[in-house]
Scaffold this active site. Sequence first.
Site, short mmCIF file in Angstrom:
data_model
loop_
_atom_site.label_atom_id
_atom_site.label_comp_id
_atom_site.label_asym_id
_atom_site.label_seq_id
_atom_site.Cartn_x
_atom_site.Cartn_y
_atom_site.Cartn_z
N SER A 285 0.80 -1.23 0.00
CA SER A 285 0.00 0.00 0.00
C SER A 285 0.83 1.27 0.00
CB SER A 285 -0.95 0.00 1.20
OG SER A 285 -2.02 -0.90 1.00
N LYS B 237 0.47 3.40 -3.00
CA LYS B 237 -0.66 4.31 -3.16
C LYS B 237 -0.22 5.78 -3.06
CE LYS B 237 -3.71 0.82 -1.11
NZ LYS B 237 -4.48 0.42 0.08
N TYR C 159 -3.51 -2.85 -10.09
CA TYR C 159 -3.43 -2.66 -8.64
C TYR C 159 -2.48 -3.67 -7.99
CZ TYR C 159 -4.89 -2.58 -3.74
OH TYR C 159 -4.90 -2.51 -2.37
N TYR D 5 -3.96 3.08 8.29
CA TYR D 5 -5.23 2.38 8.47
C TYR D 5 -5.92 2.90 9.74
CZ TYR D 5 -2.72 -0.67 5.22
OH TYR D 5 -1.99 -1.15 4.17
N VAL E 118 1.31 -3.81 4.02
CA VAL E 118 1.26 -5.08 4.73
C VAL E 118 2.49 -5.95 4.46
CG1 VAL E 118 -1.25 -5.13 4.91
CG2 VAL E 118 -0.12 -6.20 2.94
#
Length: 312
Positions: free
Chosen positions: A64, A67, A191, A242, A260
């Site tokens: 992530s 992103k 993705y 998160y 992660v």
Amino acid sequence: MKRLKTAIDAVVEEIAKTDARGTPSQAVPALAGADTGQFGIAVHTCEGETVSGAAADTPFTIQSISKVFSLTLALEAHGDDVWTRVGREPSGDPFNSIVDLERHEGIPRNPFINAGALVVIDMLLGKNAGKASHDSVRAFLEARIGADAIGIDDDVANEEQSSGFVNRALANLAKSFDNLDNEVETVMKAYVEQCALTLSCEGLARAGAYLMSDRADQHSDSVAEARRARRINALMLTCGQYDGSGEFAYRVGLPAKSGVGGGILAIVPNEAAIAVWSPGLDDNGNSLLGTRALELLAEKMDWSVFGSIERR
């Protein structure tokens, strides 16, 4: 620089003594068996120097953290139009919540939850006339740190592609609300391959260096880039960890984005970009040792966006 090296060495020494190491991500089988004793740290300073410790040269999937880079590209391509399709608020729900997306009629709460990242990639696919999003992110990274510093874990990409049922559900739900233009499988492929890109801590710290400084000269491009960096940092601080973003801000006090795979990219405005990695995660999906290391380093270096203690 001597103070920074001393601080990093002290952090490495303390992390080595830490018993609690977290649990590797169970969502991707290729990550589930990772050695939670692994740890790396690197700091790239505004002077252009990189200081590192432990396994700072070991590559890992950025997951992530990617992103941040895809959001940067989307803002460069679309400007504030990005915010007509993605929000800027913490979700208050799990990062892959379908309920949250339905509640907001297909508009993800922010670009760092999975639904938001999928919509951002959809924007990039449209802008690049069918090019895969990870190609753009990879090119973005290569321009900053060189192609040799970047890889891709095909096993992780294949596993996430074959088992990403929740992400497909999110993409389909966004599409049902007319917030996804491309085919779901096209977005999914981009993705998972973006998330499977690999960097070391040294590479990640250098890759994130563009976010460290908001000092801009009078050149319009420089001002725009500085403003964009500020806003991305704001989102990293409020949404980057998160459901642990508030706790992270309290303990570390720096904008950061986790993945992660165990990596965290953190920014000290006008000072440094920091990358840490350890694959054991806490209950929120953030690196347990990585978070602790950032807390220790921020304390030793007196780094915080909320002010300096030493200079008062």
